[in-house]
Enzyme design. Structure first.
Site, PDB file in Angstrom:
ATOM      1  N   SER A 435       0.822  -1.208   0.000  1.00 30.73           N
ATOM      2  CA  SER A 435       0.000   0.000   0.000  1.00 30.73           C
ATOM      3  C   SER A 435       0.856   1.257   0.000  1.00 30.73           C
ATOM      4  CB  SER A 435      -0.970   0.037   1.174  1.00 30.73           C
ATOM      5  OG  SER A 435      -0.694  -0.909   2.128  1.00 30.73           O
ATOM      6  N   HIS A 456      -3.010  -3.265  -6.249  1.00 29.96           N
ATOM      7  CA  HIS A 456      -3.364  -2.818  -4.905  1.00 29.96           C
ATOM      8  C   HIS A 456      -4.837  -3.091  -4.638  1.00 29.96           C
ATOM      9  CE1 HIS A 456      -3.825   0.734  -1.896  1.00 29.96           C
ATOM     10  NE2 HIS A 456      -3.546  -0.382  -1.273  1.00 29.96           N
ATOM     11  N   GLU A 468      -6.490  -1.034  -7.766  1.00 28.00           N
ATOM     12  CA  GLU A 468      -5.579  -0.067  -8.387  1.00 28.00           C
ATOM     13  C   GLU A 468      -4.447  -0.864  -9.015  1.00 28.00           C
ATOM     14  OE1 GLU A 468      -4.571   4.249  -6.401  1.00 28.00           O
ATOM     15  OE2 GLU A 468      -4.407   2.555  -5.098  1.00 28.00           O
ATOM     16  N   ASN A 506      -4.709   6.195  -1.690  1.00 28.70           N
ATOM     17  CA  ASN A 506      -4.169   6.552  -0.385  1.00 28.70           C
ATOM     18  C   ASN A 506      -3.577   7.958  -0.384  1.00 28.70           C
ATOM     19  OD1 ASN A 506      -4.984   4.213   0.802  1.00 28.70           O
ATOM     20  ND2 ASN A 506      -3.029   3.149   0.542  1.00 28.70           N
TER      21      ASN A 506
HETATM   22  P1  NAD Z   1      -0.225  -9.726   7.369  1.00 30.81           P
HETATM   23  O1  NAD Z   1       0.789  -9.451   8.397  1.00 30.81           O
HETATM   24  O2  NAD Z   1      -1.602 -10.086   7.768  1.00 30.81           O
HETATM   25  O3  NAD Z   1       0.272 -10.866   6.400  1.00 30.81           O
HETATM   26  C1  NAD Z   1       1.592 -10.974   5.924  1.00 30.81           C
HETATM   27  C2  NAD Z   1       1.870 -12.456   5.758  1.00 30.81           C
HETATM   28  O4  NAD Z   1       3.043 -12.589   4.978  1.00 30.81           O
HETATM   29  C3  NAD Z   1       2.143 -13.186   7.076  1.00 30.81           C
HETATM   30  O5  NAD Z   1       1.331 -14.330   7.161  1.00 30.81           O
HETATM   31  C4  NAD Z   1       3.612 -13.571   6.978  1.00 30.81           C
HETATM   32  O6  NAD Z   1       3.891 -14.793   7.624  1.00 30.81           O
HETATM   33  C5  NAD Z   1       3.781 -13.678   5.496  1.00 30.81           C
HETATM   34  N1  NAD Z   1       5.169 -13.551   5.046  1.00 30.81           N
HETATM   35  C6  NAD Z   1       6.121 -12.699   5.488  1.00 30.81           C
HETATM   36  N2  NAD Z   1       7.260 -12.912   4.824  1.00 30.81           N
HETATM   37  C7  NAD Z   1       7.018 -13.891   3.928  1.00 30.81           C
HETATM   38  C8  NAD Z   1       7.806 -14.548   2.940  1.00 30.81           C
HETATM   39  N3  NAD Z   1       9.065 -14.196   2.755  1.00 30.81           N
HETATM   40  N4  NAD Z   1       7.213 -15.496   2.205  1.00 30.81           N
HETATM   41  C9  NAD Z   1       5.949 -15.828   2.401  1.00 30.81           C
HETATM   42  N5  NAD Z   1       5.160 -15.245   3.305  1.00 30.81           N
HETATM   43  C10 NAD Z   1       5.695 -14.297   4.070  1.00 30.81           C
HETATM   44  O7  NAD Z   1      -0.243  -8.418   6.435  1.00 30.81           O
HETATM   45  P2  NAD Z   1      -1.389  -7.880   5.453  1.00 30.81           P
HETATM   46  O8  NAD Z   1      -2.225  -6.906   6.184  1.00 30.81           O
HETATM   47  O9  NAD Z   1      -2.018  -9.021   4.769  1.00 30.81           O
HETATM   48  O10 NAD Z   1      -0.538  -7.035   4.411  1.00 30.81           O
HETATM   49  C11 NAD Z   1       0.219  -7.639   3.398  1.00 30.81           C
HETATM   50  C12 NAD Z   1       0.538  -6.625   2.319  1.00 30.81           C
HETATM   51  O11 NAD Z   1      -0.663  -6.053   1.823  1.00 30.81           O
HETATM   52  C13 NAD Z   1       1.376  -5.453   2.777  1.00 30.81           C
HETATM   53  O12 NAD Z   1       2.266  -5.099   1.755  1.00 30.81           O
HETATM   54  C14 NAD Z   1       0.374  -4.354   3.004  1.00 30.81           C
HETATM   55  O13 NAD Z   1       0.928  -3.065   2.835  1.00 30.81           O
HETATM   56  C15 NAD Z   1      -0.610  -4.650   1.903  1.00 30.81           C
HETATM   57  N6  NAD Z   1      -1.963  -4.127   2.091  1.00 30.81           N
HETATM   58  C16 NAD Z   1      -2.591  -4.247   3.296  1.00 30.81           C
HETATM   59  C17 NAD Z   1      -3.882  -3.756   3.457  1.00 30.81           C
HETATM   60  C18 NAD Z   1      -4.599  -3.896   4.772  1.00 30.81           C
HETATM   61  O14 NAD Z   1      -5.605  -3.232   4.978  1.00 30.81           O
HETATM   62  N7  NAD Z   1      -4.140  -4.746   5.675  1.00 30.81           N
HETATM   63  C19 NAD Z   1      -4.535  -3.154   2.375  1.00 30.81           C
HETATM   64  C20 NAD Z   1      -3.889  -3.069   1.145  1.00 30.81           C
HETATM   65  C21 NAD Z   1      -2.603  -3.571   1.030  1.00 30.81           C
END
Ligand code: NAD
Length: 715
Positions: A435, A456, A468, A506
């Site tokens: 994000s 995104h 996006e 954002n």
């Molecule tokens: P999260 O912490 O819930 O999930 C991340 C997952 O990735 C975890 O399960 C972790 O174990 C895994 N992980 C970490 N390193 C890894 C690797 N090397 N190989 C495989 N898996 C691995 O986080 P999230 O909220 O799902 O966010 C993930 C991405 O999405 C981020 O880049 C975040 O910016 C983006 N994002 C989040 C949101 C939101 O509202 N949470 C919205 C849009 C985008």
């Protein structure tokens, strides 16, 4: 044979049954425009007068649309209420005539029967639908700021009962085939292969007065007790008005008009209800809300046809048969769930089996929702779930077409997985769901930067309609086209944006949230600000939004935005203090608001105020000032995004804001709102704010230039 090939209507007599077929030329769906009315009229006359005809069957020549509703472009051309009223009256009279035919007319429905289409069906004497996923029925007019205008407000309650009818008309929701039968909306549900045969047979039977195959709806006891007397109905109407007020904040006149019209029909008569329906339809058709909602409808439709590539560039997207998802967390699981529901085989990867297991559970929960709502069968549920496979290494990744990563928001981790993907999958496109991290920074580690881009998604992925797609100067046309086409396949509305901090959605959100934080710095209360912006039309206020998104996530983007854009994006002192305090928002039951153990909101956490520069001393800001200070920076930033080429067009900017952050649909989006307010007016307001608060409200160059030239964003 009677035929009008310009409108696509034909009538053929077969063993005493008139088979009316509708197949609008040059269109994937059938719509009702002013040219089909007279042809139907002619057909009805023929049915009535021709002694050889005993009944009629109405079918569609399209593969998955029966009649999709009125021609919206025609509705758009209405400029005076009387014209809308006249159009509605002519539709009503036509369907009255259909309903009054003394020979039975059977609606044989396969595909969508929406709006005017369902109104036609309701005027028929017998309705048979196919048991098929494409067969859906609805009166979605309120979603366009309208009400049904061809008798639907009167016929539907008399067909399915008042409460069910209100539920359908006030929300515009879809009714699937399986539900339509028990609801009494249709008489029969059959396999598509036998639709025509059953319809012809029923036509013959009904023509001879044989109603043995017709199952009439029998209202239940409770329904009768409530609906069959005026006191009960008064309660139903009052409750419905309350609920509409709560859901719409009073911003949408259409559902209230629908309630008035339906009530009139009960109080007086069917005929009185029709007159009221036509009058209100005419008024609504020229209302600003209807114009904005129709605009959004057309914008969404045009995006469905958009390949994401510049005009004239034609590169076919790659088909995505198999998808790799990295990270089985919140977003990774959400993306996996929508992908398997679209029929894609998915390999889901995370670091440990435990994390994979919790990701699987999250996927299952999303898919299960549809099972519980009976939108899919148990077998379909199992089939869908069987499309997901999990791994803690890259097993099964060799032949994936696309990888979407949703690992931790950390550049080093993103680089690491990008390198791993490039090694294990020789051809895959790599999309990041980040994000905040610029895509070009991620692509720096790539051997194949032309195959790197951003996809995104917004949370929760299965509910939020926007995607996006973020491209860098190095992203290839095939990569872009593939991400856009696949996003659409997942049911998303896709906008393509250029790389830059915060991308589009954002980025416009940041100055809005920051300014709300500043108002708290100055002593305004959290409730007042949230309330003022809900009143403006946002689904939730800014502090509720921050609590929902998670303060840790919001906290990460603040410094990035400030570094990229300077003081106008600096998070307020309060926001910084609250984030630094370690509060996480609703997920940890502690944010700007207090929550009980089940996550139910309790009220503002007053201890927040101790973290503001003015402490517990509060003062009241006028609602108008709150709205102005919060919303104008958002509009201004949207214009900057257009000027810098982050977004391709005002249309994309409007859609991104409405579908990404819930910008009020009845305002049409930031660019439509700018036009409505008048650019010169907005510039004057921003200049005044700039004088009061230097550094945050400087008018975007393009905005001032357009205001000077009196050139709105939408011609
Ligand atoms: P999260 O912490 O819930 O999930 C991340 C997952 O990735 C975890 O399960 C972790 O174990 C895994 N992980 C970490 N390193 C890894 C690797 N090397 N190989 C495989 N898996 C691995 O986080 P999230 O909220 O799902 O966010 C993930 C991405 O999405 C981020 O880049 C975040 O910016 C983006 N994002 C989040 C949101 C939101 O509202 N949470 C919205 C849009 C985008």
């Amino acid at each position: 044979l009677l035929e009008d090939s310009t409108v696509g209507l034909s009538l053929r007599v077969h063993e005493g049954i008139a088979l009316i077929a509708y197949d609008q030329p040059g269109s994937p769906v059938n719509t009702l425009n002013s040219r089909v009315g007279p042809v139907f009229e002619q057909f009805f006359l023929r049915i009535e007068q021709d002694a050889a005809i005993v009944a009629a069957v109405l079918v569609s020549g399209k593969t998955d649309s029966w009649i999709a509703g009125a021609d919206i472009e025609e509705l758009q051309r209405i400029t005076a209420p009387v014209d809308g009223e006249r159009l509605s009256r002519s539709g009503q009279l036509l369907l009255d005539r259909l309903a009054a035919l003394r020979k039975p007319v059977i609606a044989a429905i396969h595909g969508a029967a929406l709006g005017g289409g369902l109104e036609v069906a309701l005027a028929c004497h017998h309705r048979i639908i196919t048991d098929h996923a494409k067969t859906v029925l609805a009166l979605p007019e309120v979603q366009l700021g309208l009400i049904p205008g061809a008798g639907g407000t009167q016929r539907l309650p008399r067909t399915v009962g008042l409460q069910v009818a209100l539920d359908l008309i006030l929300t515009g929701k879809n009714v699937r085939a399986r539900k339509a039968l028990p609801m009494g909306l249709v008489h029969e549900l059959v396999h598509p292969a036998i639709l025509l045969d059953v319809a012809m047979q029923r036509a013959r039977q009904l023509a001879h007065g044989d109603r043995s195959a017709v199952r009439e709806r029998r209202p239940g006891l409770v329904e009768r007790a409530l609906e069959e007397n005026s006191v009960g109905r008064a309660i139903i109407f009052r409750k419905a008005r309350e609920s509409v007020t709560k859901k719409t904040g009073g911003h949408y006149p259409a559902p209230f008009a629908a309630l008035d019209v339906i009530e009139r029909g009960y109080r007086e008569s069917f005929a009185a209800g029709l007159l009221e329906e036509a009058k209100r339809f005419g008024e609504l058709a020229v209302s600003p809300e209807c114009r904005q909602l129709a605009y959004l409808f057309f914008a969404t439709t045009s995006l469905k046809k958009d390949t994401g590539l510049p005009a004239g560039q034609n590169v076919a997207p790659r088909a995505v048969h198999k998808l790799g998802v990295l990270g089985a967390g919140f977003m990774g699981a959400g993306i996996t769930a929508v992908a398997v529901q679209a029929g894609t085989v998915v390999r889901l990867k995370d670091g440990t089996v435990e994390r994979l297991a919790s990701g699987f559970k999250a996927v299952r929960d999303v898919v299960r929702e549809r099972l519980v709502k009976r939108q899919i069968t148990r077998v379909q549920f199992d089939d869908t779930m069987s499309l997901v496979g999990g791994t803690v290494d890259y097993r099964g990744f060799a032949n994936v077409d696309l990888v979407i990563e949703a690992v931790f928001e950390d550049l080093d981790v993103k680089h690491q997985v990008l390198r791993e993907v490039e090694e294990t999958t020789p051809a895959a496109i790599f999309a990041s769901n980040t994000s905040t991290i610029p895509i070009r920074d991620i692509a720096r580690a790539a051997k194949r930067p032309e195959q790197v881009l951003g996809m995104h998604f917004f949370s929760p992925v299965h509910r939020m309609p926007l995607l996006e797609v973020i491209v860098t100067p190095e992203t290839s046309a095939e990569t872009t086209a593939t991400a856009v086409a696949y996003g659409k396949q997942l049911g998303k509305t896709v906008i393509v944006v250029q790389d830059g901090a915060g991308f589009y959605v954002n980025r416009i959100l940041a100055p809005y949230l920051n300014e709300c934080g500043r108002m708290v710095d100055e002593g305004a209360s959290i409730e007042d600000i949230d309330k003022a912006l809900v009143q403006f039309g946002f689904p939730v206020g800014p502090f509720t939004l921050l609590d929902e998104v998670g303060l840790d996530i919001a906290g990460k983007s603040g410094p990035i935005m400030e570094a990229a854009f300077g003081p106008r994006m600096q998070p307020s002192a309060t926001l910084r203090a609250v984030i630094a305090s370690g509060r996480l928002g609703r997920k940890a039951r502690k944010g700007f608001y207090r929550y009980d153990a089940d996550g139910k909101r309790q009220g503002v956490d007053d201890s927040i105020y101790a973290m503001t520069p003015v402490g517990a001393r509060r003062r009241t800001l006028p609602v108008e000032e709150i709205q102005q200070r919060a919303v104008l920076p958002l509009l201004n930033e949207a214009v900057r995004c257009l000027d810098e080429g982050i977004i391709r067009s005002p249309r994309d900017g409007d859609i991104g804001a409405v579908f990404g952050i819930g910008f009020p649909p009845f305002r049409g989006g930031p660019f439509r709102l700018l036009d409505t307010m008048g650019l010169a007016n907005v510039v004057a307001q921003l200049d005044a704010l700039h004088a009061r608060f230097p550094g945050r409200f400087e008018v975007a160059k393009l905005l001032r230039a357009r205001a000077d030239r009196q050139q709105p964003f939408h011609p």
